[in-house]
Design an enzyme around this catalytic site. Structure first.
Site, mmCIF file in Angstrom:
data_model
loop_
_atom_site.group_PDB
_atom_site.id
_atom_site.type_symbol
_atom_site.label_atom_id
_atom_site.label_comp_id
_atom_site.label_asym_id
_atom_site.label_seq_id
_atom_site.Cartn_x
_atom_site.Cartn_y
_atom_site.Cartn_z
ATOM 1 N N ASP A 150 1.940 4.007 2.929
ATOM 2 C CA ASP A 150 0.866 4.873 2.428
ATOM 3 C C ASP A 150 1.411 6.021 1.570
ATOM 4 O OD1 ASP A 150 -1.791 5.465 2.025
ATOM 5 O OD2 ASP A 150 -2.165 6.271 4.021
ATOM 6 N N ASP A 151 1.840 7.110 2.185
ATOM 7 C CA ASP A 151 2.364 8.291 1.472
ATOM 8 C C ASP A 151 3.575 8.768 2.272
ATOM 9 O OD1 ASP A 151 -0.066 8.806 -0.419
ATOM 10 O OD2 ASP A 151 -0.936 8.608 1.576
ATOM 11 N N HIS B 295 1.009 4.975 -2.394
ATOM 12 C CA HIS B 295 0.535 5.792 -3.525
ATOM 13 C C HIS B 295 1.740 6.435 -4.196
ATOM 14 C CE1 HIS B 295 -3.689 5.697 -1.965
ATOM 15 N NE2 HIS B 295 -3.022 5.465 -0.838
ATOM 16 N N HIS C 53 0.835 -1.205 0.000
ATOM 17 C CA HIS C 53 0.000 0.000 0.000
ATOM 18 C C HIS C 53 0.872 1.258 0.000
ATOM 19 C CE1 HIS C 53 -3.957 1.899 1.562
ATOM 20 N NE2 HIS C 53 -3.116 2.901 1.375
ATOM 21 N N HIS D 17 -9.841 1.316 0.074
ATOM 22 C CA HIS D 17 -9.652 2.046 1.326
ATOM 23 C C HIS D 17 -10.980 2.115 2.082
ATOM 24 C CE1 HIS D 17 -5.946 3.379 -0.537
ATOM 25 N NE2 HIS D 17 -5.661 4.249 0.407
ATOM 26 N N GLU E 59 -10.731 4.151 7.675
ATOM 27 C CA GLU E 59 -9.599 5.037 7.994
ATOM 28 C C GLU E 59 -10.178 6.302 8.633
ATOM 29 O OE1 GLU E 59 -7.693 6.784 4.558
ATOM 30 O OE2 GLU E 59 -5.857 7.267 5.646
HETATM 31 N N1 LIG Z 1 -4.408 7.688 3.287
HETATM 32 C C1 LIG Z 1 -5.184 7.909 2.217
HETATM 33 N N2 LIG Z 1 -6.517 7.745 2.317
HETATM 34 C C2 LIG Z 1 -7.304 7.957 1.263
HETATM 35 N N3 LIG Z 1 -6.857 8.333 0.065
HETATM 36 C C3 LIG Z 1 -5.541 8.502 -0.093
HETATM 37 N N4 LIG Z 1 -4.828 8.874 -1.166
HETATM 38 C C4 LIG Z 1 -3.538 8.921 -0.802
HETATM 39 N N5 LIG Z 1 -3.404 8.570 0.506
HETATM 40 C C5 LIG Z 1 -4.659 8.309 0.967
HETATM 41 ZN ZN LIG Z 2 -3.703 4.868 1.033
#
Ligand SMILES: Nc1ncnc2[nH]cnc12
Ligand SMILES: [Zn+2]
Length: 327
Positions: A268-269, A10, A8, A187, A190
């Site tokens: 994630d990011d 992006h 996971h 997703h 969250e």
């Molecule tokens: N944590 C996240 N939740 C939802 N969309 C996303 N797009 C990028 N990161 C995300």
């Molecule tokens: Zn994500």
């Protein structure tokens, strides 16, 4: 070093701030307010995070840009012991930037191949629809995704603002992907609670849930996740940065794991949340009591839940032995 498997991440969310600043300067793109005083990304809540994400995505404009971005992320991951990464890509972000999806996808695939040649890390691609762009855009993006199935494309999913619409609204887009033979992730759980995880399972035949951690609010749902073998792509560093949980001590990763849910670790990011795969594994050791054997088992579970083909998994399994972890 523990071998790590990421399910996971992006691709635009992995862009280092310095690279984004340099590309923006080169192209005369206004990035006022995008960076904080320390040179990281500036955002304060989930809404402003998604807005910052869109602005970061907008500085990448060519196949070469995306190849460099993907290759750089995987090279950095390989240096942290990551052997396999699934990157999320977004046909809608490409469309909104006016980049042909073939250039966007082809650039990312080229970057992954370069990283495998140079660093031995294997990368695969999961196109995502973005929930906040709505169900019609989702159907169009799903069509785009299935019309461009490179060998690296192994699944399909949805990210974006979970507070908008219901999973069932997006079932037609997911059906297009299923018809093309792509396994699904989505997703949920969250920013919204357990009810959204349940609604996702009821409406969409997912094998995995992105995050899903707020399932902990509903013990019946936790039992269902365990019984159905639904895999959670957990990103604890992201969750704490976004305020989903106030601290790591409150994170349900250990409780979900103890309840028999298959949990995995991802970033994630990463630069948005000042994290990386090495940090996620270190956090799990420090805050969730995971031993090296636990972490190796988590990597192994992630590999089994990966969407790549069996031959690729077989090749990677040999790199997940306890002996490999010592090196
Ligand atoms: N944590 C996240 N939740 C939802 N969309 C996303 N797009 C990028 N990161 C995300
Ligand atoms: Zn994500």
């Amino acid at each position: 070093m523990i071998p790590k498997v990421e399910l996971h991440c992006h691709v635009e969310g992995a862009a280092p701030p310095a690279l984004v600043a340099a590309k923006a300067a080169e192209r005369g793109i206004d990035v006022t307010g995008l960076f904080d005083a320390a040179g990281g990304y500036a955002w304060s809540d989930f809404t402003s995070f998604l807005a910052a994400y869109d602005r970061v995505a907008a500085v990448f404009r060519s196949a070469e840009d995306f190849a460099d971005l993907a290759a750089a992320y995987l090279a950095a991951s390989a240096a942290e012991g990551v052997i396999y990464t699934e990157v999320f890509v977004s046909p809608d972000h490409a469309r909104r930037q006016g980049i042909a999806y073939t250039d966007y996808l082809g650039g990312i695939a080229e970057g992954l191949r370069r990283a495998e040649r140079e660093h031995g890390i294997v990368g695969r691609i999961i196109p995502l629809i973005e929930r906040h762009f709505g169900p019609e855009a989702a159907v169009a993006a799903a069509r785009t995704a299935v019309e461009h199935l490179l060998p690296e494309v192994v699944g399909f999913g949805m990210a974006g603002d979970e507070r908008m619409g219901m999973p069932a609204d997006f079932a037609p887009a997911f059906a297009i992907a299923t018809e093309a033979g792509l396994p699904l992730t989505c997703h949920a759980g969250e920013v919204c609670g357990a009810e959204m995880v349940r609604a996702t399972l009821d409406a969409i035949p997912v094998r995995r849930i992105g995050h899903g951690v707020r399932a902990i609010e509903d013990p019946d749902l936790v039992r269902r996740l365990a019984a159905e073998g639904v895999v959670l792509e957990c990103c604890p560093g992201s969750n704490v940065a976004l305020g989903v949980f106030p601290d790591f001590a409150s994170h349900p990763f250990p409780a979900l794991r103890a309840a028999g849910v298959t949990v995995t670790l991802s970033s994630d990011d990463p630069p948005f949340f000042h994290t990386s795969m090495a940090r996620e594994y270190a956090l799990a050791a420090e805050h969730f009591g995971c031993t090296d054997a636990d972490l190796l088992a988590i990597s192994s579970a992630a590999l089994e839940a990966a969407f790549c083909d069996e031959a690729t998994k077989a090749r990677l399994r040999s790199r997940l032995s306890p002996a490999a972890a010592i090196i």
